[in-house]
Motif scaffolding. Structure first.
Motif, PDB file in Angstrom:
ATOM      1  N   TYR A  76      -1.655  11.782  17.160  1.00 13.95           N
ATOM      2  CA  TYR A  76      -3.089  12.062  17.064  1.00 13.95           C
ATOM      3  C   TYR A  76      -3.607  11.508  15.749  1.00 13.95           C
ATOM      4  CZ  TYR A  76      -7.475  14.579  16.466  1.00 13.95           C
ATOM      5  OH  TYR A  76      -8.797  14.884  16.250  1.00 13.95           O
ATOM      6  N   LEU A  77      -4.751  10.820  15.789  1.00 13.51           N
ATOM      7  CA  LEU A  77      -5.392  10.308  14.580  1.00 13.51           C
ATOM      8  C   LEU A  77      -6.753  10.957  14.411  1.00 13.51           C
ATOM      9  CD1 LEU A  77      -4.633   6.477  14.833  1.00 13.51           C
ATOM     10  CD2 LEU A  77      -3.481   8.165  13.388  1.00 13.51           C
ATOM     11  N   THR A  78      -6.974  11.553  13.238  1.00 11.66           N
ATOM     12  CA  THR A  78      -8.287  12.102  12.937  1.00 11.66           C
ATOM     13  C   THR A  78      -9.273  10.952  12.760  1.00 11.66           C
ATOM     14  OG1 THR A  78      -7.865  12.097  10.556  1.00 11.66           O
ATOM     15  CG2 THR A  78      -7.320  14.109  11.762  1.00 11.66           C
ATOM     16  N   GLY A  79     -10.534  11.230  12.949  1.00  8.29           N
ATOM     17  CA  GLY A  79     -11.574  10.233  12.715  1.00  8.29           C
ATOM     18  C   GLY A  79     -12.691  10.863  11.927  1.00  8.29           C
ATOM     19  N   THR A  80     -12.407  11.245  10.692  1.00 10.31           N
ATOM     20  CA  THR A  80     -13.424  11.807   9.815  1.00 10.31           C
ATOM     21  C   THR A  80     -13.488  10.929   8.565  1.00 10.31           C
ATOM     22  OG1 THR A  80     -11.826  13.360   8.865  1.00 10.31           O
ATOM     23  CG2 THR A  80     -13.106  14.127  10.732  1.00 10.31           C
ATOM     24  N   VAL A  81     -13.932  11.478   7.444  1.00  8.19           N
ATOM     25  CA  VAL A  81     -13.949  10.699   6.211  1.00  8.19           C
ATOM     26  C   VAL A  81     -12.536  10.224   5.888  1.00  8.19           C
ATOM     27  CG1 VAL A  81     -14.357  10.817   3.726  1.00  8.19           C
ATOM     28  CG2 VAL A  81     -15.998  11.824   5.329  1.00  8.19           C
ATOM     29  N   GLY A  82     -11.566  11.090   6.076  1.00 12.70           N
ATOM     30  CA  GLY A  82     -10.172  10.718   5.919  1.00 12.70           C
ATOM     31  C   GLY A  82      -9.534  10.423   7.268  1.00 12.70           C
ATOM     32  N   ILE A  83      -8.388   9.757   7.217  1.00 11.75           N
ATOM     33  CA  ILE A  83      -7.609   9.455   8.414  1.00 11.75           C
ATOM     34  C   ILE A  83      -6.227  10.080   8.235  1.00 11.75           C
ATOM     35  CG2 ILE A  83      -6.586   7.666   9.862  1.00 11.75           C
ATOM     36  CD1 ILE A  83      -9.599   7.688  10.038  1.00 11.75           C
ATOM     37  N   GLY A  84      -5.910  11.015   9.098  1.00 10.66           N
ATOM     38  CA  GLY A  84      -4.591  11.633   9.078  1.00 10.66           C
ATOM     39  C   GLY A  84      -3.978  11.558  10.456  1.00 10.66           C
ATOM     40  N   ALA A  85      -2.693  11.843  10.549  1.00  9.06           N
ATOM     41  CA  ALA A  85      -1.990  11.788  11.833  1.00  9.06           C
ATOM     42  C   ALA A  85      -1.229  13.075  12.064  1.00  9.06           C
ATOM     43  CB  ALA A  85      -1.027  10.603  11.876  1.00  9.06           C
ATOM     44  N   GLY A  86      -1.202  13.479  13.318  1.00  6.85           N
ATOM     45  CA  GLY A  86      -0.345  14.566  13.762  1.00  6.85           C
ATOM     46  C   GLY A  86       0.636  14.015  14.779  1.00  6.85           C
ATOM     47  N   ILE A  87       1.910  14.299  14.609  1.00  5.66           N
ATOM     48  CA  ILE A  87       2.968  13.768  15.465  1.00  5.66           C
ATOM     49  C   ILE A  87       3.494  14.915  16.316  1.00  5.66           C
ATOM     50  CG2 ILE A  87       5.187  12.559  15.512  1.00  5.66           C
ATOM     51  CD1 ILE A  87       4.493  11.850  12.475  1.00  5.66           C
ATOM     52  N   VAL A  88       3.406  14.774  17.630  1.00 10.35           N
ATOM     53  CA  VAL A  88       3.816  15.847  18.542  1.00 10.35           C
ATOM     54  C   VAL A  88       4.970  15.376  19.416  1.00 10.35           C
ATOM     55  CG1 VAL A  88       3.090  17.376  20.395  1.00 10.35           C
ATOM     56  CG2 VAL A  88       1.494  16.811  18.573  1.00 10.35           C
ATOM     57  N   GLN A  89       6.051  16.120  19.418  1.00  9.94           N
ATOM     58  CA  GLN A  89       7.209  15.853  20.258  1.00  9.94           C
ATOM     59  C   GLN A  89       7.472  17.089  21.100  1.00  9.94           C
ATOM     60  OE1 GLN A  89       9.383  12.952  20.329  1.00  9.94           O
ATOM     61  NE2 GLN A  89      10.199  13.957  22.146  1.00  9.94           N
ATOM     62  N   ASP A  90       7.411  16.936  22.426  1.00  8.33           N
ATOM     63  CA  ASP A  90       7.661  18.042  23.348  1.00  8.33           C
ATOM     64  C   ASP A  90       6.818  19.276  23.008  1.00  8.33           C
ATOM     65  OD1 ASP A  90       9.583  16.517  24.720  1.00  8.33           O
ATOM     66  OD2 ASP A  90      11.146  17.118  23.303  1.00  8.33           O
ATOM     67  N   GLY A  91       5.556  19.029  22.665  1.00 10.35           N
ATOM     68  CA  GLY A  91       4.618  20.118  22.423  1.00 10.35           C
ATOM     69  C   GLY A  91       4.650  20.726  21.044  1.00 10.35           C
ATOM     70  N   GLU A  92       5.555  20.269  20.175  1.00  9.53           N
ATOM     71  CA  GLU A  92       5.660  20.813  18.829  1.00  9.53           C
ATOM     72  C   GLU A  92       5.311  19.749  17.798  1.00  9.53           C
ATOM     73  OE1 GLU A  92       6.134  23.977  18.145  1.00  9.53           O
ATOM     74  OE2 GLU A  92       6.338  24.436  20.285  1.00  9.53           O
ATOM     75  N   VAL A  93       4.682  20.169  16.702  1.00  9.97           N
ATOM     76  CA  VAL A  93       4.281  19.247  15.642  1.00  9.97           C
ATOM     77  C   VAL A  93       5.474  18.949  14.740  1.00  9.97           C
ATOM     78  CG1 VAL A  93       2.806  18.943  13.622  1.00  9.97           C
ATOM     79  CG2 VAL A  93       1.900  20.051  15.664  1.00  9.97           C
ATOM     80  N   MET A  94       5.701  17.653  14.485  1.00  9.10           N
ATOM     81  CA  MET A  94       6.763  17.215  13.584  1.00  9.10           C
ATOM     82  C   MET A  94       6.192  17.111  12.171  1.00  9.10           C
ATOM     83  SD  MET A  94       9.372  16.775  15.667  1.00  9.10           S
ATOM     84  CE  MET A  94       8.727  18.260  16.455  1.00  9.10           C
ATOM     85  N   ARG A  95       6.719  17.903  11.250  1.00  9.49           N
ATOM     86  CA  ARG A  95       6.107  17.999   9.919  1.00  9.49           C
ATOM     87  C   ARG A  95       6.894  17.284   8.825  1.00  9.49           C
ATOM     88  NH1 ARG A  95       4.156  23.890   8.440  1.00  9.49           N
ATOM     89  NH2 ARG A  95       3.508  22.625   6.649  1.00  9.49           N
ATOM     90  N   GLY A  96       8.150  16.893   9.077  1.00  4.76           N
ATOM     91  CA  GLY A  96       8.925  16.204   8.058  1.00  4.76           C
ATOM     92  C   GLY A  96       9.597  17.158   7.091  1.00  4.76           C
ATOM     93  N   ALA A  97      10.314  16.581   6.113  1.00  3.76           N
ATOM     94  CA  ALA A  97      11.153  17.370   5.215  1.00  3.76           C
ATOM     95  C   ALA A  97      10.350  18.347   4.369  1.00  3.76           C
ATOM     96  CB  ALA A  97      11.952  16.426   4.308  1.00  3.76           C
TER      97      ALA A  97
END
Length: 347
Positions: free
Chosen positions: A166-187
Motif C-alpha cells: 500500500y502506498l499513501t498519497g498525501t504530502v508524504g509517501i509511505g508504504a505498508g507491506i501486508v503478507q497474509d493479512g498481517e503488516v510486516m514491520r521489520g526489525a
C-alpha cells in the motif's frame, strides 16, 4: 459456558442452525456490534480523521476534517470527542489507536521521527493526550501507511490478496507491506519508509531537509507544483480539482504524466525487492486514477529487469482518506480478537 457468558455480555449472539448439517445441529455464534467498539484516529499534515468500529467489524462512524496546522492536536482531540459522542454513545470502548505519518517505535506509543509534522508530535505526547481523553483504555500509535494497508487488506482493495503493498498519497509517501493479512514491520518497526528513497528529481527539496527524495517528486505538494494548481483543504479535494482541470488542460495532463513516470520508477524498485501481487494507491492518487496509473504502468513495464517478473496489479484505494483511521481502529481490537481481554466482566 464460555459462549453463554459472552452472550450475556452482549459480545456474541447465537444464530439459527445451518440447514443441511448432519447430526445434532450446532448453533453458529457471531460477534455482536451493539456494545463494544474501538476508536481509530489519524493525524496528518492537513487533515484529521476518526472512525468508530464495532466488534462485528462494522463502521459506526467515519469522518475527515481539515486540520488547521500540521500538529493540530486540538483538532484531533475535538474529532475524537465528537466521534465518541456520536458513534460510541452507550458503548464500551475496548481500545484506541492513532495513525501518524511518522516512524513509531516498537512500544506502539512513541513517535521517533515525523519530518512532515511540526515540532511537538515526536515522543509520547499524542498517546498521553489521548490517554487523558480515554482513561483506562490503552491508546496505541502506529504509522499511517501500516494502518491503511491493514484496512485495505481487511476491508478494501487488497481483500483476499496474499501479498500487497500500500502506498499513501498525501504530502508524504509511505508504504505498508501486508503478507497474509498481517503488516510486516521489520526489525525496528520502521519498514515502509519509502518516501525518502532517492528516486525522481534529484534537485527537489524534501520535507526531511534533503534533496531527491521520492516524495519530493510524487507527494501531494510535488504533484500540485507539477500541474500549477493550489492546495485545497484535503488531499482528495485537491486531487479532484486537478482531475477536473486535466479533462480540458493538456499542461495539467503533461504534469501528471511526469508524476506518473516517477511513481512508476519507485514502484518498479519496490516490486523488484518485495514482489507484491497488488499495489494499492491511496490518498490523492485515487481521484486521479489512470491519469497517473497509465504512465506508472508503462514505466513499470520498462523497468522490470526480466520478462519473467510479473508486473503487480495497480489498484486504487477504495477506502479514501479514512483508511488509516479505520486500520488503527481495527488494530486496536487485536488483543480482544486474540482472546487477550475478558469481555465477560463489568464495564
Amino acid at each position: 459456558m464460555i459462549v453463554a457468558d459472552l452472550e450475556a455480555a452482549r459480545a456474541v449472539a447465537e444464530e439459527e442452525p445451518r440447514a443441511g448439517a448432519r447430526g445434532r445441529p450446532g448453533r453458529p455464534v457471531a460477534l455482536r456490534g451493539d456494545r463494544f467498539v474501538s476508536l481509530g484516529l489519524e493525524l496528518n499534515v492537513d487533515y484529521v480523521s476518526a472512525v468508530v468500529l464495532d466488534l462485528a467489524g462494522r463502521t459506526r462512524l467515519a469522518e475527515t476534517r481539515a486540520a488547521t496546522t500540521s500538529t493540530d492536536l486540538d483538532g484531533l482531540l475535538a474529532i475524537a470527542r465528537d466521534a465518541l459522542a456520536q458513534g460510541a454513545d452507550g458503548c464500551t470502548v475496548l481500545g484506541a489507536g492513532v495513525a501518524v505519518p511518522a516512524l513509531v517505535r516498537g512500544d506502539d506509543r512513541t513517535v521517533a521521527w515525523a519530518p512532515n509534522l511540526r515540532a511537538g508530535a515526536e515522543g509520547a505526547s499524542l498517546a498521553r493526550a489521548l490517554d487523558d481523553l480515554l482513561p483506562g483504555v490503552r491508546v496505541g500509535v502506529s504509522n499511517d501507511a501500516n494502518c491503511a494497508a491493514y484496512a485495505e487488506a481487511h476491508h478494501g482493495a487488497a481483500t483476499g490478496v496474499d501479498h500487497a503493498l500500500y502506498l499513501t498519497g498525501t504530502v508524504g509517501i509511505g508504504a505498508g507491506i501486508v503478507q497474509d493479512g498481517e503488516v510486516m514491520r521489520g526489525a525496528a518497526g520502521f519498514a515502509g519508509e519509502v518516501g525518502h528513497m532517492p528516486i525522481g528529481d534529484s534537485t527537489a527539496t524534501c520535507g526531511c531537509g534533503r534533496r531527491g527524495c521520492w516524495e519530493a517528486s510524487v507527494g501531494l505538494h510535488a504533484m500540485l507544483a507539477a500541474v500549477g494548481m493550489p492546495e485545497l483543504d484535503t488531499p482528495l479535494r485537491s486531487a479532484e480539482a486537478v482531475a477536473a482541470r486535466a479533462a480540458a488542460d493538456p499542461a495539467v495532463r503533461a504534469g501528471l504524466e511526469r508524476v506518473g513516470r516517477d511513481l512508476g520508477l519507485g514502484i518498479a524498485m519496490l516490486s523488484s525487492v518485495l514482489d507484491p501481487e497488488v499495489v494499492v494507491l491511496g490518498g490523492y492518487f485515487a481521484p486521479l486514477g489512470d491519469l497517473v496509473l497509465d504512465p506508472a504502468r508503462r514505466t513499470l513495464d520498462e523497468r522490470l529487469a526480466s520478462a519473467a517478473q510479473v508486473r503487480p496489479e495497480l489498484r486504487l484505494s477504495s477506502l479514501g482518506t479514512g483508511a488509516a483511521a479505520l486500520g488503527a481502529a481495527e488494530l486496536a481490537l487485536g488483543p480482544v480478537l486474540a482472546g487477550e481481554r475478558d469481555l465477560t466482566g463489568p464495564g
